[in-house]
Design an enzyme around this catalytic site. Sequence first.
Site, PDB file in Angstrom:
ATOM      1  N   LYS A  44       0.791  -1.198   0.358  1.00 16.45           N
ATOM      2  CA  LYS A  44       0.414   0.460  -0.110  1.00 16.45           C
ATOM      3  C   LYS A  44       0.981   1.109  -0.308  1.00 16.45           C
ATOM      4  O   LYS A  44       0.191   2.367   0.879  1.00 16.45           O
ATOM      5  CB  LYS A  44      -0.753  -0.086   1.340  1.00 16.45           C
ATOM      6  CG  LYS A  44      -1.822  -1.409   1.629  1.00 16.45           C
ATOM      7  CD  LYS A  44      -2.183  -2.256  -0.407  1.00 16.45           C
ATOM      8  CE  LYS A  44      -2.901  -2.019  -1.075  1.00 16.45           C
ATOM      9  NZ  LYS A  44      -3.560  -1.882  -2.323  1.00 16.45           N
ATOM     10  N   HIS A 103       7.692  -7.638  -2.295  1.00 11.10           N
ATOM     11  CA  HIS A 103       7.373  -6.693  -0.517  1.00 11.10           C
ATOM     12  C   HIS A 103       8.122  -7.744   0.603  1.00 11.10           C
ATOM     13  O   HIS A 103       7.482  -7.194   1.880  1.00 11.10           O
ATOM     14  CB  HIS A 103       5.705  -7.001  -0.252  1.00 11.10           C
ATOM     15  CG  HIS A 103       4.350  -6.975  -1.306  1.00 11.10           C
ATOM     16  ND1 HIS A 103       4.594  -4.774  -1.247  1.00 11.10           N
ATOM     17  CD2 HIS A 103       3.720  -6.927  -1.838  1.00 11.10           C
ATOM     18  CE1 HIS A 103       3.192  -3.988  -2.200  1.00 11.10           C
ATOM     19  NE2 HIS A 103       3.093  -5.603  -2.793  1.00 11.10           N
ATOM     20  N   SER A 133      -5.155   3.420   4.450  1.00 11.15           N
ATOM     21  CA  SER A 133      -5.205   1.950   2.492  1.00 11.15           C
ATOM     22  C   SER A 133      -5.430   0.489   3.060  1.00 11.15           C
ATOM     23  O   SER A 133      -6.079  -0.166   2.271  1.00 11.15           O
ATOM     24  CB  SER A 133      -4.279   2.710   1.728  1.00 11.15           C
ATOM     25  OG  SER A 133      -4.051   1.931   0.311  1.00 11.15           O
TER      26      SER A 133
HETATM   27  P1  A3P Z   1      -4.928   4.543  -1.129  1.00 14.40           P
HETATM   28  O1  A3P Z   1      -6.308   3.310  -0.753  1.00 14.40           O
HETATM   29  O2  A3P Z   1      -4.897   5.083  -0.892  1.00 14.40           O
HETATM   30  O3  A3P Z   1      -6.216   5.486  -2.507  1.00 14.40           O
HETATM   31  P2  A3P Z   1       0.212  -0.560  -3.773  1.00 14.40           P
HETATM   32  O4  A3P Z   1       0.388  -0.573  -5.402  1.00 14.40           O
HETATM   33  O5  A3P Z   1       1.441  -0.393  -3.072  1.00 14.40           O
HETATM   34  O6  A3P Z   1      -1.357  -1.532  -3.336  1.00 14.40           O
HETATM   35  O7  A3P Z   1      -0.692   0.790  -3.447  1.00 14.40           O
HETATM   36  C1  A3P Z   1      -1.768   0.865  -3.441  1.00 14.40           C
HETATM   37  C2  A3P Z   1      -1.838   3.277  -2.835  1.00 14.40           C
HETATM   38  O8  A3P Z   1      -1.216   3.566  -4.286  1.00 14.40           O
HETATM   39  C3  A3P Z   1      -3.467   2.915  -2.558  1.00 14.40           C
HETATM   40  O9  A3P Z   1      -3.797   4.516  -2.127  1.00 14.40           O
HETATM   41  C4  A3P Z   1      -3.990   3.481  -4.710  1.00 14.40           C
HETATM   42  O10 A3P Z   1      -4.557   4.222  -4.515  1.00 14.40           O
HETATM   43  C5  A3P Z   1      -2.602   4.220  -5.136  1.00 14.40           C
HETATM   44  N1  A3P Z   1      -1.799   4.990  -6.004  1.00 14.40           N
HETATM   45  C6  A3P Z   1      -1.963   3.535  -6.796  1.00 14.40           C
HETATM   46  N2  A3P Z   1      -1.832   4.014  -8.318  1.00 14.40           N
HETATM   47  C7  A3P Z   1      -1.421   5.666  -7.794  1.00 14.40           C
HETATM   48  C8  A3P Z   1      -1.565   7.071  -8.354  1.00 14.40           C
HETATM   49  N3  A3P Z   1      -0.700   7.399  -9.978  1.00 14.40           N
HETATM   50  N4  A3P Z   1      -1.228   8.595  -7.557  1.00 14.40           N
HETATM   51  C9  A3P Z   1      -1.348   8.411  -6.407  1.00 14.40           C
HETATM   52  N5  A3P Z   1      -1.828   7.144  -5.658  1.00 14.40           N
HETATM   53  C10 A3P Z   1      -2.216   5.868  -6.263  1.00 14.40           C
END
Ligand code: A3P
Length: 292
Positions: A44, A103, A133
């Site tokens: 996340k 991860h 998140s």
């Molecule tokens: P939120 O749940 O706060 O929206 P991961 O890829 O490590 O699982 O992280 C996911 C988080 O990154 C989510 O956060 C997601 O919305 C956010 N995210 C993914 N792509 C993004 C982008 N292009 N710009 C901003 N946030 C992004």
Amino acid sequence: GDDRVQYYRYKGIPLPSHLVPEDMDAIQDFAVRDDDVFIVTYPKSGTAWLQRIVSLLRFGGDVSKTDLKEQDKLVPYFEQKCGDSATFRELPEAPSPRLLKSHLNFSHAPVQLAQGKGKVIYVARNPKDLAVSYYHFHFMVTTLKNPTSWEQFLQDFINGEVSRGAWHDHVLGWWEQKDSPNVLFLRYEDLQKNTRKQVGKVAEFLQWPVTPEVIDKVVEQSKFQKMATNPATNKVEGKEAKAGIFDSSKGTFLRKGIVGDWKSHFSDEQSQWFDTFYQEKLGPTGLQFDFE
Ligand code: A3P
């Protein structure tokens, strides 16, 4: 989230059960290539965002090359076992450069990364937004336990009783490596503040030649809204959805993508003990985050 799911501890860290000890042992001896790119995060923290940026950079911003198939095929999940064998077992046959997502804690990662082979882009995110998140993510992922409440989840998170263990151990393990020439340490909030600058940093670190036009394309195509509406990046019908790991009726992977959403979840009291706890862990290390 499935309430029957249990984690197990590998060398002290709670891991999902698909990461079997035999694979985790083998990962330490994985043969890294000099042109391997590992995007490493605690879940996340912006993993998918970096996967998007790195794959766009790899193809000069050409979406006809990046969007043919889902992003997780261009930048596969190194240690994941979603089928018969874990991804890393197939990698010796894969052509260079291998773009990978992981991860893994530093102590669980391939030893050759610590010896300077390959390249690591580590992305860290402020722990308040990350916890929010992760909380929502637990409802849409069938292999993570449904939190019983936000309060309970926050306790588990702080205690490291979640998949991948304590966030601060993960982040600090890699933070200690930040000055290694093969490690680039980024923060989600910096990416939000100045995507262009951070994309430039990534290109420079990877030593991939880019023009300002390419950077423009990468910035444009990696925007939250673009990724949320793109089937190659939004994971609505991707591999994990097909394998029953993601349940899109319970939430969206690209949820909000902002800095400061924690304010809609934390009470003042929770915010205070959270701050105190992490100040103690992070204060002496110099690692700091923006929370808005
Ligand atoms: P939120 O749940 O706060 O929206 P991961 O890829 O490590 O699982 O992280 C996911 C988080 O990154 C989510 O956060 C997601 O919305 C956010 N995210 C993914 N792509 C993004 C982008 N292009 N710009 C901003 N946030 C992004």
